[in-house]
Design a protein around this motif. Structure first.
Motif, PDB file in Angstrom:
ATOM      1  N   LYS A   1       0.849  14.642  -8.734  1.00  0.00           N
ATOM      2  CA  LYS A   1       1.666  15.845  -8.900  1.00  0.00           C
ATOM      3  C   LYS A   1       2.001  16.106 -10.372  1.00  0.00           C
ATOM      4  O   LYS A   1       2.036  17.252 -10.813  1.00  0.00           O
ATOM      5  N   VAL A   2       2.256  15.036 -11.120  1.00  0.00           N
ATOM      6  CA  VAL A   2       2.733  15.200 -12.494  1.00  0.00           C
ATOM      7  C   VAL A   2       1.582  15.391 -13.479  1.00  0.00           C
ATOM      8  O   VAL A   2       1.690  16.182 -14.426  1.00  0.00           O
ATOM      9  N   VAL A   3       0.454  14.683 -13.240  1.00  0.00           N
ATOM     10  CA  VAL A   3      -0.618  14.661 -14.245  1.00  0.00           C
ATOM     11  C   VAL A   3      -1.908  15.309 -13.739  1.00  0.00           C
ATOM     12  O   VAL A   3      -2.394  16.286 -14.318  1.00  0.00           O
TER      13      VAL A   3
ATOM     14  N   HIS B   1     -11.845  15.268 -15.971  1.00  0.00           N
ATOM     15  CA  HIS B   1     -11.466  14.337 -14.908  1.00  0.00           C
ATOM     16  C   HIS B   1     -11.735  12.903 -15.357  1.00  0.00           C
ATOM     17  O   HIS B   1     -10.896  12.006 -15.171  1.00  0.00           O
ATOM     18  N   ILE B   2     -12.912  12.702 -15.928  1.00  0.00           N
ATOM     19  CA  ILE B   2     -13.298  11.357 -16.366  1.00  0.00           C
ATOM     20  C   ILE B   2     -12.370  10.858 -17.465  1.00  0.00           C
ATOM     21  O   ILE B   2     -11.854   9.731 -17.411  1.00  0.00           O
ATOM     22  N   LEU B   3     -12.121  11.696 -18.463  1.00  0.00           N
ATOM     23  CA  LEU B   3     -11.301  11.276 -19.596  1.00  0.00           C
ATOM     24  C   LEU B   3      -9.888  10.911 -19.170  1.00  0.00           C
ATOM     25  O   LEU B   3      -9.352   9.864 -19.562  1.00  0.00           O
ATOM     26  N   ILE B   4      -9.267  11.746 -18.355  1.00  0.00           N
ATOM     27  CA  ILE B   4      -7.868  11.494 -18.008  1.00  0.00           C
ATOM     28  C   ILE B   4      -7.733  10.319 -17.047  1.00  0.00           C
ATOM     29  O   ILE B   4      -6.781   9.533 -17.141  1.00  0.00           O
ATOM     30  N   THR B   5      -8.684  10.143 -16.126  1.00  0.00           N
ATOM     31  CA  THR B   5      -8.562   9.032 -15.188  1.00  0.00           C
ATOM     32  C   THR B   5      -8.961   7.708 -15.836  1.00  0.00           C
ATOM     33  O   THR B   5      -8.383   6.667 -15.508  1.00  0.00           O
ATOM     34  N   VAL B   6      -9.932   7.732 -16.763  1.00  0.00           N
ATOM     35  CA  VAL B   6     -10.231   6.506 -17.522  1.00  0.00           C
ATOM     36  C   VAL B   6      -9.018   6.105 -18.357  1.00  0.00           C
ATOM     37  O   VAL B   6      -8.651   4.924 -18.420  1.00  0.00           O
ATOM     38  N   GLY B   7      -8.383   7.083 -18.986  1.00  0.00           N
ATOM     39  CA  GLY B   7      -7.173   6.785 -19.750  1.00  0.00           C
ATOM     40  C   GLY B   7      -6.075   6.215 -18.881  1.00  0.00           C
ATOM     41  O   GLY B   7      -5.394   5.244 -19.256  1.00  0.00           O
ATOM     42  N   LEU B   8      -5.885   6.791 -17.686  1.00  0.00           N
ATOM     43  CA  LEU B   8      -4.874   6.282 -16.752  1.00  0.00           C
ATOM     44  C   LEU B   8      -5.194   4.851 -16.336  1.00  0.00           C
ATOM     45  O   LEU B   8      -4.303   3.988 -16.281  1.00  0.00           O
TER      46      LEU B   8
ATOM     47  N   PHE C   1      -3.803  18.050  -1.056  1.00  0.00           N
ATOM     48  CA  PHE C   1      -4.430  17.286  -2.121  1.00  0.00           C
ATOM     49  C   PHE C   1      -3.600  16.032  -2.438  1.00  0.00           C
ATOM     50  O   PHE C   1      -4.136  14.936  -2.606  1.00  0.00           O
ATOM     51  N   SER C   2      -2.291  16.214  -2.554  1.00  0.00           N
ATOM     52  CA  SER C   2      -1.411  15.085  -2.887  1.00  0.00           C
ATOM     53  C   SER C   2      -1.472  14.001  -1.818  1.00  0.00           C
ATOM     54  O   SER C   2      -1.550  12.807  -2.124  1.00  0.00           O
ATOM     55  N   LEU C   3      -1.432  14.417  -0.543  1.00  0.00           N
ATOM     56  CA  LEU C   3      -1.465  13.453   0.561  1.00  0.00           C
ATOM     57  C   LEU C   3      -2.782  12.685   0.584  1.00  0.00           C
ATOM     58  O   LEU C   3      -2.799  11.463   0.778  1.00  0.00           O
ATOM     59  N   VAL C   4      -3.884  13.407   0.373  1.00  0.00           N
ATOM     60  CA  VAL C   4      -5.197  12.754   0.401  1.00  0.00           C
ATOM     61  C   VAL C   4      -5.344  11.795  -0.769  1.00  0.00           C
ATOM     62  O   VAL C   4      -5.856  10.675  -0.619  1.00  0.00           O
ATOM     63  N   PHE C   5      -4.885  12.208  -1.946  1.00  0.00           N
ATOM     64  CA  PHE C   5      -4.969  11.333  -3.107  1.00  0.00           C
ATOM     65  C   PHE C   5      -4.128  10.073  -2.892  1.00  0.00           C
ATOM     66  O   PHE C   5      -4.559   8.957  -3.206  1.00  0.00           O
TER      67      PHE C   5
ATOM     68  N   PRO D   1       0.814  -1.224   0.000  1.00  0.00           N
ATOM     69  CA  PRO D   1       0.000   0.000   0.000  1.00  0.00           C
ATOM     70  C   PRO D   1       0.844   1.270   0.000  1.00  0.00           C
ATOM     71  O   PRO D   1       0.467   2.263  -0.642  1.00  0.00           O
ATOM     72  N   LEU D   2       1.986   1.254   0.694  1.00  0.00           N
ATOM     73  CA  LEU D   2       2.864   2.426   0.697  1.00  0.00           C
ATOM     74  C   LEU D   2       3.443   2.666  -0.687  1.00  0.00           C
ATOM     75  O   LEU D   2       3.538   3.815  -1.144  1.00  0.00           O
ATOM     76  N   LEU D   3       3.806   1.591  -1.368  1.00  0.00           N
ATOM     77  CA  LEU D   3       4.365   1.712  -2.718  1.00  0.00           C
ATOM     78  C   LEU D   3       3.325   2.256  -3.695  1.00  0.00           C
ATOM     79  O   LEU D   3       3.613   3.162  -4.492  1.00  0.00           O
ATOM     80  N   VAL D   4       2.123   1.727  -3.644  1.00  0.00           N
ATOM     81  CA  VAL D   4       1.057   2.205  -4.534  1.00  0.00           C
ATOM     82  C   VAL D   4       0.693   3.648  -4.187  1.00  0.00           C
ATOM     83  O   VAL D   4       0.459   4.476  -5.083  1.00  0.00           O
ATOM     84  N   GLY D   5       0.653   3.965  -2.900  1.00  0.00           N
ATOM     85  CA  GLY D   5       0.387   5.341  -2.494  1.00  0.00           C
ATOM     86  C   GLY D   5       1.437   6.304  -3.023  1.00  0.00           C
ATOM     87  O   GLY D   5       1.118   7.416  -3.456  1.00  0.00           O
ATOM     88  N   ALA D   6       2.713   5.879  -3.005  1.00  0.00           N
ATOM     89  CA  ALA D   6       3.787   6.715  -3.548  1.00  0.00           C
ATOM     90  C   ALA D   6       3.616   6.911  -5.055  1.00  0.00           C
ATOM     91  O   ALA D   6       3.816   8.020  -5.581  1.00  0.00           O
ATOM     92  N   CYS D   7       3.245   5.851  -5.762  1.00  0.00           N
ATOM     93  CA  CYS D   7       2.989   5.964  -7.209  1.00  0.00           C
ATOM     94  C   CYS D   7       1.846   6.941  -7.474  1.00  0.00           C
ATOM     95  O   CYS D   7       1.922   7.774  -8.395  1.00  0.00           O
TER      96      CYS D   7
END
Length: 285
Positions: free
Chosen positions: A80-82, A94-101, A189-193, A68-74
């Motif tokens: 931050k990047v996208v 939001h829908i388009l970019i997260t569906v693509g991801l 935001f980053s921490l919560v995500f 979980p820590l590794l996935v959380g870091a990813c």
């Protein structure tokens, strides 16, 4: 032991996994107003990272802590990047970019591990069953119920009893107010995500010995997570808990009464809740 009582206990175990899966999605939406269709992909990564770690000889307990820590870091890096660059856009973006991801991560899983699923063994200490009189139940499933209950209490404390939790709850009402108080909103935001992705990955790790791993499990998980968030109420911690338990018990009991319609009854339960409580069981009107 009564088969329906057994199914209710099964439903509680499944419901706690559903809660872990959905609570991150609910918190992220409550704070960021961000529709994350990649949430199921983090559950998928958690399950497959656990599978790979055990294949490499890592102890399950270590994988339970590390994955979980590794996935959380990813997820933190991805945010931050996208994702940070589309928060201010309409929900369609939001829908388009997260569906693509999600599709990219799913295809990477297929490329690395193949299109066929596999099994993950429960730790040796939790194999077998527990017998108390007429009560017979798998050890691992009992562990899942206990572990997720304890983790839920810890997560509740983080959200209710810490500065981060206070900021998250205040931010769900007004991010502008939080920013005026000197809190770095984007860092929050980053921490919560990352926290949301880590809880989804934790659900994937715990679910892997129960259902195994396969490349399309993230799609199924995403659908269930959205149902739970709608039933419980957007942005509500306790809504995700109540919704997860309700959906888990309904699905488990109906698998005995009407196996072919067990999954259908999840959506029937959602429709019934929405008719009575349009904002969800614990949602704000």
């Amino acid at each position: 032991m009564n088969v329906y009582l057994l199914q209710v206990i099964n439903g509680i175990g499944v419901g706690m996994l559903y809660f872990l899966l959905a609570v991150g999605l609910s918190i992220v939406f409550g704070l960021l107003r961000f529709v994350n269709f990649a949430h199921g992909a983090f559950y998928l990564l958690g399950a497959y990272f656990c599978f790979q770690a055990i294949q490499w000889g890592m102890d399950f307990w270590l994988a339970l802590a590390v994955v979980p820590l590794l996935v959380g870091a990813c997820a933190w890096v991805v945010e931050k990047v996208v994702l940070r660059h589309v928060y201010a856009q309409a929900h369609e973006f939001h829908i388009l970019i997260t569906v693509g991801l999600a599709l990219v991560l799913q295809e990477l899983v297929i490329v690395i591990w193949g299109p066929i699923g596999d099994n993950v063994a429960a730790p040796a200490s939790l194999q077998g069953v527990v017998m108390w009189g007429s009560f017979i139940y798998p050890k691992y499933r009992l562990f899942v119920i206990g572990f997720t209950a304890v983790f839920s209490l810890l997560l509740w404390y983080v959200l209710e009893g810490t500065r981060l939790g206070s900021a998250v709850r205040a931010g769900s009402e007004s991010t502008e107010m939080v920013s005026m108080l000197g809190i770095n909103v984007f860092r929050m935001f980053s921490l919560v995500f990352a926290l949301g992705a880590a809880t989804a990955a934790l659900a994937g790790v715990l679910a892997a010995p129960i259902r195994g791993v396969e490349p399309f499990m993230g799609v199924e998980a995403l659908g269930i997570a959205f149902v739970i968030v709608v039933v419980g109420g957007m942005g509500s911690f306790f809504g995700a808990l109540v919704g997860g338990l309700l959906i888990g018990v309904v699905q488990s009991v109906m698998s005995t009464l009407w196996p072919e319609g067990a999954r259908l009854m999840i959506y029937v339960a959602m429709a019934a809740v929405l008719l009575l409580r349009p904002h969800g069981l614990m949602g704000r009107g």
